[in-house]
Write a protein that holds these residues in place. Structure first.
Motif, PDB file in Angstrom:
ATOM      1  N   HIS A 152       8.179 -10.284 -32.431  1.00 11.60           N
ATOM      2  CA  HIS A 152       7.279 -10.308 -31.283  1.00 11.60           C
ATOM      3  C   HIS A 152       6.179  -9.275 -31.519  1.00 11.60           C
ATOM      4  O   HIS A 152       6.192  -8.177 -30.968  1.00 11.60           O
ATOM      5  N   THR A 154       3.129  -9.304 -30.605  1.00 10.02           N
ATOM      6  CA  THR A 154       2.134  -9.130 -29.544  1.00 10.02           C
ATOM      7  C   THR A 154       2.543  -8.066 -28.528  1.00 10.02           C
ATOM      8  O   THR A 154       1.738  -7.688 -27.681  1.00 10.02           O
ATOM      9  N   ASP A 156       3.036  -4.618 -26.901  1.00  9.52           N
ATOM     10  CA  ASP A 156       2.289  -3.375 -27.070  1.00  9.52           C
ATOM     11  C   ASP A 156       2.870  -2.307 -26.143  1.00  9.52           C
ATOM     12  O   ASP A 156       2.789  -2.444 -24.921  1.00  9.52           O
TER      13      ASP A 156
END
Length: 292
Positions: A152, A154, A156
């Protein structure tokens, strides 16, 4: 930066290539990992020998078809790797054996073994000649990564999940997870999952206090080697597989240790790593307690 735990830190990243898998997820993951570590990538496909897959009327033709299919699968994986990393050293080999034993032999010289997943049922895992993820994770001499679903990336900030239980088998997994998080500039979530006893009672405040102390002790000394890794420690209640899988829902990977080696069938993997191979939606890393 220290490298992830392995007896052969300079050994290749080995990818077990499955002729039935036309996707490129495991090949891409393995190529990225080899390039990140500056290691060669070794692609391995196993073709069962005619003694194991005996077909008296068409054995020559059948074996030739298996070899041709193996070559096509290796070519696909190599193309994925070279497209992502043109300068990566990539080698391919076809070996005549059942896949799991062949890859376990390869693990003696590897820094890491990477596998895809056929998403077999429990019965298929136990009975199929082509069951690979469970027996290799149970018997390999180096860490094994099963890429069932993608990282994963993406999320943040990105993070890695590590499950510990205070046993000696957790120690190499802790080392691996710190290095893994450091290499990816990711945070590290360290979990100790406590299942309340089914019978009797426990002093929960005292137990949680003890577990928090043991949890911090389990990662002691690593931060000085990986000062850039942000670490959180969590004691959670529930089933270890479910809680680790939930924590790793958006993770780069979930890392667990392995107690000892599997038996003849390789099925004695342990309930937590075995369960995560079926439940987690990110790469699952199983780290042996004592790499040989």
């Amino acid at each position: 930066m220290t490298s992830a735990s392995s007896d052969n830190p300079g050994g290749p990243v080995v990818l077990g290539v499955d002729a039935h898998d036309t996707g490129s997820m495991a090949a891409a993951w393995a190529a990225d990992e080899a390039a990140r570590k500056g290691l060669p990538l070794r692609l391995v496909h196993a073709v069962p020998s005619l003694y194991r897959e005996f077909r008296p009327f068409d054995e020559g033709r059948y074996h030739k078809a298996l070899r041709e299919r193996a070559d096509r699968a290796l070519d696909r994986a190599a193309a994925v790797a070279r497209e992502r990393h043109p300068g990566l050293a990539v080698t391919s080999t076809v070996t005549e054996d059942v896949p799991a034993p062949a890859l376990c032999r390869e693990s003696r010289r590897a820094s890491l073994v990477v596998l895809g997943s056929r998403r077999l049922s429990r019965v298929e895992e136990a009975l199929s000649t082509y069951s690979v993820a469970v027996p290799v994770s149970a018997q390999a001499h180096c860490p094994v990564v099963v890429v069932r679903d993608p990282e994963h990336t993406t999320q943040d900030p990105p993070y890695v999940v590590l499950g510990v239980d205070g046993s000696p088998s957790s120690e190499p997994a802790v080392d691996f997870a710190f290095a893994y998080a450091d290499e990816r500039r990711a945070a590290l979530r360290v979990l100790w999952v406590w299942q309340r006893p089914l019978v009797g009672s426990a002093d929960e405040p005292a137990t949680e206090q003890l577990l928090h102390r043991l949890l911090f002790e389990s990662t002691a000394g690593r931060h000085e080697h990986h000062p850039d890794v942000t670490v959180t420690h969590e004691v959670v209640h529930g089933h270890p597989v479910e809680e680790l899988a939930r924590a790793a829902e958006h993770a780069l990977a979930v890392v667990v240790g392995r107690r000892g080696n599997g038996g003849f069938t390789g099925m004695r993997l342990g309930s937590v790593p075995h369960g995560l191979l079926r439940r987690a939606h990110c790469p699952v890393v199983t780290v042996p307690a004592h790499p040989q």
